[in-house]
Motif scaffolding. Structure first.
Motif, short mmCIF file in Angstrom:
data_model
loop_
_atom_site.label_atom_id
_atom_site.label_comp_id
_atom_site.label_asym_id
_atom_site.label_seq_id
_atom_site.Cartn_x
_atom_site.Cartn_y
_atom_site.Cartn_z
N ARG A 222 110.26 74.86 6.23
CA ARG A 222 110.05 74.44 7.62
C ARG A 222 108.57 74.22 7.92
O ARG A 222 108.21 73.29 8.64
CB ARG A 222 110.63 75.50 8.57
N ALA A 223 107.71 75.06 7.36
CA ALA A 223 106.26 74.93 7.62
C ALA A 223 105.74 73.58 7.16
O ALA A 223 104.90 72.97 7.82
CB ALA A 223 105.50 76.06 6.95
N ASN A 224 106.21 73.09 6.01
CA ASN A 224 105.78 71.78 5.52
C ASN A 224 106.25 70.67 6.45
O ASN A 224 105.50 69.74 6.77
CB ASN A 224 106.33 71.50 4.11
N ILE A 225 107.50 70.74 6.88
CA ILE A 225 108.05 69.72 7.78
C ILE A 225 107.28 69.72 9.10
O ILE A 225 106.91 68.65 9.61
CB ILE A 225 109.55 69.93 7.99
N ASP A 226 107.03 70.90 9.64
CA ASP A 226 106.29 71.00 10.90
C ASP A 226 104.88 70.44 10.74
O ASP A 226 104.37 69.75 11.64
CB ASP A 226 106.22 72.45 11.38
N LYS A 227 104.27 70.71 9.61
CA LYS A 227 102.91 70.23 9.36
C LYS A 227 102.88 68.70 9.33
O LYS A 227 102.04 68.07 9.98
CB LYS A 227 102.40 70.82 8.04
N THR B 6 99.71 66.15 10.10
CA THR B 6 98.79 66.74 9.14
C THR B 6 99.33 66.56 7.72
O THR B 6 100.45 66.99 7.43
CB THR B 6 98.61 68.26 9.43
N PRO B 7 98.55 65.94 6.84
CA PRO B 7 99.02 65.77 5.46
C PRO B 7 99.18 67.11 4.75
O PRO B 7 98.44 68.07 5.02
CB PRO B 7 97.90 64.95 4.80
N LEU B 8 100.13 67.16 3.83
CA LEU B 8 100.29 68.35 3.00
C LEU B 8 99.16 68.44 1.99
O LEU B 8 98.63 67.44 1.54
CB LEU B 8 101.62 68.31 2.27
N THR B 9 98.83 69.66 1.62
CA THR B 9 97.86 69.92 0.55
C THR B 9 98.63 70.17 -0.74
O THR B 9 99.85 70.37 -0.73
CB THR B 9 97.01 71.16 0.87
N ASP B 10 97.91 70.19 -1.85
CA ASP B 10 98.55 70.54 -3.12
C ASP B 10 99.21 71.91 -3.02
O ASP B 10 100.31 72.12 -3.52
CB ASP B 10 97.54 70.53 -4.26
N GLU B 11 98.55 72.85 -2.36
CA GLU B 11 99.09 74.21 -2.24
C GLU B 11 100.41 74.20 -1.48
O GLU B 11 101.31 75.00 -1.77
CB GLU B 11 98.08 75.14 -1.55
N ALA C 174 104.14 57.52 10.93
CA ALA C 174 103.44 56.42 10.27
C ALA C 174 101.96 56.74 10.06
O ALA C 174 101.33 56.22 9.14
CB ALA C 174 103.60 55.14 11.08
N SER C 175 101.42 57.63 10.88
CA SER C 175 100.00 57.99 10.77
C SER C 175 99.66 58.64 9.43
O SER C 175 98.50 58.65 9.03
CB SER C 175 99.59 58.91 11.92
N LEU C 176 100.65 59.17 8.72
CA LEU C 176 100.40 59.82 7.43
C LEU C 176 100.53 58.86 6.25
O LEU C 176 100.23 59.23 5.11
CB LEU C 176 101.33 61.01 7.22
N LEU C 177 100.96 57.64 6.50
CA LEU C 177 101.16 56.69 5.40
C LEU C 177 99.88 56.49 4.59
O LEU C 177 99.91 56.54 3.36
CB LEU C 177 101.67 55.35 5.92
N GLN C 178 98.75 56.28 5.26
CA GLN C 178 97.52 56.01 4.52
C GLN C 178 97.13 57.19 3.63
O GLN C 178 96.64 56.99 2.52
CB GLN C 178 96.36 55.64 5.46
N SER C 179 97.37 58.42 4.09
CA SER C 179 97.04 59.58 3.25
C SER C 179 97.91 59.58 1.99
O SER C 179 97.45 59.96 0.92
CB SER C 179 97.18 60.89 4.03
N GLN C 180 99.16 59.15 2.12
CA GLN C 180 100.02 59.07 0.93
C GLN C 180 99.55 57.96 -0.01
O GLN C 180 99.51 58.16 -1.22
CB GLN C 180 101.48 58.84 1.33
#
Length: 174
Positions: A39-44, A49-54, A131-137
């Motif tokens: 859930r924390a990843n989905i909420d992030k 907010t992009p996910l980190t490797d961790e 859509a705001s996270l697309l560029q980070s991906q």
């Protein structure tokens, strides 16, 4: 021998549509990687907010273990997973590879322009990924390397053609 197809690419590239088509054709076991996120990843991600490797390591290990469990039972699988970096794909391969010869993890990378993918994301309803996270991906994405088992496909191709290409290139004879 078991085959495990990872339909990969950035959010909005069509992973679920293609994966479900492969499953419909083959009857293989299916998993949507988003369902493995805590859930924390989905909420992030939902907050932009992009996910980190961790954030990703436990999720990737869970996906790898899921594939290996099915491989150990002789079951072929299809999963959707962004699999953006080589090291992520290495994690996804590791548990199945540890079972020995006769088991294969292969990647079907759905690749498309940022404009096409952004338009798809904007048109989706009920998905947590903005859509705001697309560029980070896109910035994180590393192309499949020559020593990786997989195929790169044009995400703008019709879903049926993509499924046909995956079956011909990734799982011939199946």
């Amino acid at each position: 021998m078991t085959t495990h197809v990872v339909v990969m690419g950035v959010s909005g590239s069509g992973k679920t549509t293609v994966a479900q088509g492969i499953v419909d054709r083959t009857g293989w076991v299916f998993a949507e990687a988003d369902e493995f996120h805590p859930r924390a990843n989905i909420d992030k991600m939902a907050s932009g907010t992009p996910l980190t490797d961790e954030d990703r390591w436990p999720w990737l290990r869970d996906l790898a273990a899921w594939m290996a469990q099915h491989a150990a039972r002789g079951e072929d699988t299809v999963i959707t997973c962004s699999a953006l970096k080589r090291v992520y794909r290495d994690v996804l391969r590791a548990d199945v590879a540890a079972l020995g010869d006769g088991h294969r993890v292969v990647f079907a990378h759905l690749d498309g322009s940022a404009e096409v993918i952004a338009a798809r994301i904007e048109g989706r309803k009920g998905h947590f990924m903005p859509a705001s996270l697309l560029q980070s991906q896109i910035d994180t994405l590393e192309d499949l390397q020559d020593d990786e088992d997989g195929v790169v496909l044009d995400a703008t191709t019709s879903p049926q053609e993509l499924i046909d290409q995956v079956m011909a290139d990734v799982a011939p004879g199946r």
